[in-house]
Structures are given as structure tokens and as C-alpha cells.
Write an enzyme that holds these catalytic residues in place. Sequence first.
Site, short mmCIF file in Angstrom:
data_model
loop_
_atom_site.label_atom_id
_atom_site.label_comp_id
_atom_site.label_asym_id
_atom_site.label_seq_id
_atom_site.Cartn_x
_atom_site.Cartn_y
_atom_site.Cartn_z
N SER A 56 0.85 -1.20 0.00
CA SER A 56 0.00 0.00 0.00
C SER A 56 0.89 1.25 0.00
O SER A 56 2.11 1.16 0.22
CB SER A 56 -0.89 0.01 1.25
OG SER A 56 -0.07 0.22 2.40
N ASP A 94 -1.39 -1.78 -3.94
CA ASP A 94 -2.72 -1.79 -3.34
C ASP A 94 -3.23 -0.34 -3.19
O ASP A 94 -2.51 0.50 -2.63
CB ASP A 94 -2.60 -2.46 -1.97
CG ASP A 94 -3.94 -2.79 -1.33
OD1 ASP A 94 -4.92 -2.98 -2.07
OD2 ASP A 94 -3.98 -2.88 -0.09
N HIS A 95 -4.41 -0.06 -3.69
CA HIS A 95 -5.02 1.27 -3.56
C HIS A 95 -4.14 2.42 -4.06
O HIS A 95 -3.96 3.43 -3.37
CB HIS A 95 -5.42 1.56 -2.09
CG HIS A 95 -6.49 0.65 -1.58
ND1 HIS A 95 -7.80 0.79 -1.96
CD2 HIS A 95 -6.44 -0.43 -0.77
CE1 HIS A 95 -8.52 -0.17 -1.37
NE2 HIS A 95 -7.71 -0.93 -0.66
N GLU A 146 -11.56 -0.01 -9.26
CA GLU A 146 -12.62 -0.21 -8.25
C GLU A 146 -13.84 0.64 -8.56
O GLU A 146 -13.74 1.81 -8.92
CB GLU A 146 -12.09 0.13 -6.85
CG GLU A 146 -13.13 -0.08 -5.75
CD GLU A 146 -12.56 -0.11 -4.33
OE1 GLU A 146 -11.37 -0.44 -4.16
OE2 GLU A 146 -13.31 0.21 -3.40
N SER A 237 -10.67 -9.55 5.74
CA SER A 237 -10.18 -10.22 6.94
C SER A 237 -11.37 -10.73 7.75
O SER A 237 -12.43 -10.10 7.76
CB SER A 237 -9.35 -9.25 7.80
OG SER A 237 -8.03 -9.17 7.29
N ASN A 277 -8.48 -9.91 -0.56
CA ASN A 277 -7.46 -9.11 0.13
C ASN A 277 -7.52 -9.29 1.65
O ASN A 277 -8.59 -9.08 2.26
CB ASN A 277 -7.69 -7.63 -0.16
CG ASN A 277 -7.28 -7.22 -1.55
OD1 ASN A 277 -7.03 -8.07 -2.41
ND2 ASN A 277 -7.20 -5.92 -1.78
N ASP A 279 -5.32 -8.17 5.11
CA ASP A 279 -4.24 -7.43 5.77
C ASP A 279 -4.43 -7.44 7.29
O ASP A 279 -3.55 -7.86 8.04
CB ASP A 279 -4.21 -5.99 5.24
CG ASP A 279 -3.04 -5.19 5.77
OD1 ASP A 279 -2.20 -5.78 6.50
OD2 ASP A 279 -2.93 -3.99 5.48
N SER A 280 -5.63 -7.04 7.73
CA SER A 280 -5.86 -6.91 9.18
C SER A 280 -5.60 -8.21 9.94
O SER A 280 -5.09 -8.18 11.07
CB SER A 280 -7.29 -6.44 9.45
OG SER A 280 -7.49 -5.18 8.88
P1 13P Z 1 -8.66 -6.06 5.62
O1 13P Z 1 -8.53 -4.80 6.41
O2 13P Z 1 -10.00 -6.68 5.80
O3 13P Z 1 -7.57 -7.04 5.89
O4 13P Z 1 -8.58 -5.67 4.06
C1 13P Z 1 -7.35 -5.49 3.43
C2 13P Z 1 -7.48 -4.88 2.08
O5 13P Z 1 -8.53 -4.78 1.49
C3 13P Z 1 -6.24 -4.41 1.44
O6 13P Z 1 -6.49 -3.75 0.25
O1 G3H Z 2 -6.71 -1.53 2.30
C1 G3H Z 2 -5.85 -1.13 3.06
C2 G3H Z 2 -4.76 -2.06 3.48
O2 G3H Z 2 -5.14 -2.76 4.62
C3 G3H Z 2 -3.49 -1.29 3.67
O3 G3H Z 2 -3.54 -0.57 4.83
O4 G3H Z 2 -2.92 1.69 4.03
O5 G3H Z 2 -2.71 1.06 6.47
O6 G3H Z 2 -1.15 0.10 4.76
P1 G3H Z 2 -2.51 0.67 5.04
ZN ZN Z 3 -8.35 -2.68 0.21
#
Ligand code: 13P
Ligand code: G3H
Ligand code: ZN
Length: 333
Positions: A56, A94-95, A146, A237, A277, A279-280
Site C-alpha cells: 500500500s 494496493d489502492h 474499483e 479479513s 485481500n 491485511d488486518s
Molecule cells: P482487511 O482490512 O479486511 O484485511 O482488508 C485489506 C485490504 O482490502 C487491502 O487492500
Molecule cells: O486496504 C488497506 C490495506 O489494509 C493497507 O492498509 O494503508 O494502512 O497500509 P494501510
Molecule cells: Zn483494500
Amino acid sequence: MVNYKDLGLVNTREMFKKAIAGGYAIPAFNFNTMEQMQAIVQAAVETKSPVIMQVSKGARNYANATILRYMAEGAVAYAKELGCEKPEIVLHLDHGDSFELCKDCIDMGFSSVMYDGSSLPYEENIKISRQVVEYAHKYDVTVECELGVLAGVEDEVASEVSHYTKPEEVIDFATRTGCDSLAISIGTSHGAYKFKPEQCTRDPKTGKLVPPPLAFDVLAEIEKKLPGFPIVLHGSSSVPQEEVDTINQYGGKLPDAVGIPEEQLRKAAKSAVCKINIDSDSRLAMTAAIRKYLAEHPDHFDPRQYLKPARENMKKMYIHKIVDVLGSDNKLG
Ligand code: 13P
Ligand code: G3H
Ligand code: ZN
């Protein structure tokens, strides 16, 4: 200009085609640290799974973009060292929130980028998405865009409420942008607090929150409009309650953290959803293990002592997602 193919990375095209045909989803795990990278590679190699390692803007700010890029190159070499002859690893932005950021990543060796214009007016989203696609496709880099807004907090994008993707827009959007995959909003959300308690019911036995179901009807309509087109779920997540409990038991404070039930993700993975996806859950697995370790060993201060169980706990979680939720194990080659 670095071409990702020279780094041993792959784009998402073949991977997604096979995932849709096979009724499974590719895991997209975020990474910010060496321990996350190692755990992701170990899990992918042990389960013989393709994997998307995503970065990210926040990760770039935290770890440095160049370092992350070299870590991904190192991930390919590490996978081979662990015995995987032909690893299938995607390095994905990502994003991405601008053309310039996407271009920068493509130029430094990313094999896939997301341009997230979901908070922009529709036509503006199409315009910049199209610009990113045109640049990326020159280098055979795949692009995720998106449509629809997820609730929750991302580094750069925050929204109080979600707006489901409108199925009537997806054909126009996919055709005019030329994107390779589409992230949609059907009720998932970023972070460890995906739903407010008032959106949930409570399990009378455990007292835990039960979240509202995902909008599978919206997903079905999107699939009908775009048959066989790769769909992406962000914010997926599941926020494992045992990790939340461990964190809270050892001094943390995460009341009412709640995620997406894994049965629903399993169901989604069997559809055109081919990238999920997460991450959390990695953050929770890491934090739970570190809190427990430090509480039990108050005299330890060598980071390797507490990062080792943290890495093990993340690896266990990644393997569980791959094998029991997404079904991407044994899908290499
Ligand atoms: P979570 O916060 O649910 O893990 O989503 C991560 C995500 O979408 C990263 O782009
Ligand atoms: O979608 C977001 C991801 O969990 C990345 O999170 O921008 O805090 O790194 P972050
Ligand atoms: Zn995301």
C-alpha cells in the site's frame, strides 16, 4: 525502468483465469515487514499456492518503496531456495491513488497495480483508470480498478458508509477502462472494525457480534453482466476472535472487533471472485503473538525472540486462509 519479468514475478492474467475456472481465489496479502514477507512465502511454498504480495502507499511510506521492491525480488529467490521451482508471485500496488504512483510502481518492477478511483465521480474514475491501463498494458502489467465504495478506513481513503457497486455500471466501466479485474463493494470493509455493533446481532451464547451477510445478490448480478470477468474483494479479513481475545487478555483493547465470516469468503471464492485481500488478520496474528510473548517473558528484549513466534503465527494464519478458505493450494503450474 525495471521489467517485473526479469525479477521472476508474474502478472495476474493467467492466475485469475485459472482461479475462476477452478472455483478458488488467489490470496492477496499485504506486507510491510520482512517477517510478513517471509511468512507469506513460506505459506505459499508449503501449500503450493500462487500468491499476490501487495504494497500500500502506507507500506511504501513505512518501509521505503525501493526496499519493498527488493523484498519482493528476494521473495522469489527465497521461494526457490525453499524448494519451489516455479513460484507464482505477483507484486501488486494496493489502492494506488494517482496515475503517477501507479506509473512509479510499474517503472520499478511491479507486475500488477490497482488504481482506486472509487471515491471520485464516475467519469473521473474512468478517465484515470483508463490512463493507468494504457500505460500498464505497454509493459504487460495487469490493472485492478474499483467501482463502489467500501466502508472503513484505508490509508488515503476513508468512508463512513459503503455504497454497493451498481451492477448496471460494470459493463460500461470495464469496457471503457480496459481494466483486467474489478474490485467491488458488496458489504466487506477495511480494518478490524468492519461493522458497528448496531449493524450486527449478538450470539446469545458467546456475546460476540454476528455481522450482516454480504450482498451475494449484487455479486450474482455483476457476474451475470460480466461473465468470467475477474472480481476482487477488498476488506476480507475475518478478524479471528481467538487473536482478538489473546490481544485483549494481554493488555490490548479491541472491544467488538469483527470481520467477515470465513464461510462467506469460501462461498465468494467459488464464484468469479478470484482475488481476496487480507491485511488486518496478519496484523492481529502478529500483535497477539508479540503481546503474549512479551507478557510471558518480561525479561526478554531481543526482537528476534518475539518476532519469531509472531512470524510463525502469521504463517499459520496464511496457510489456513489458503487451504481452508480460498482453496488456492496445489494450484501452481
Ligand atoms: P482487511 O482490512 O479486511 O484485511 O482488508 C485489506 C485490504 O482490502 C487491502 O487492500
Ligand atoms: O486496504 C488497506 C490495506 O489494509 C493497507 O492498509 O494503508 O494502512 O497500509 P494501510
Ligand atoms: Zn483494500
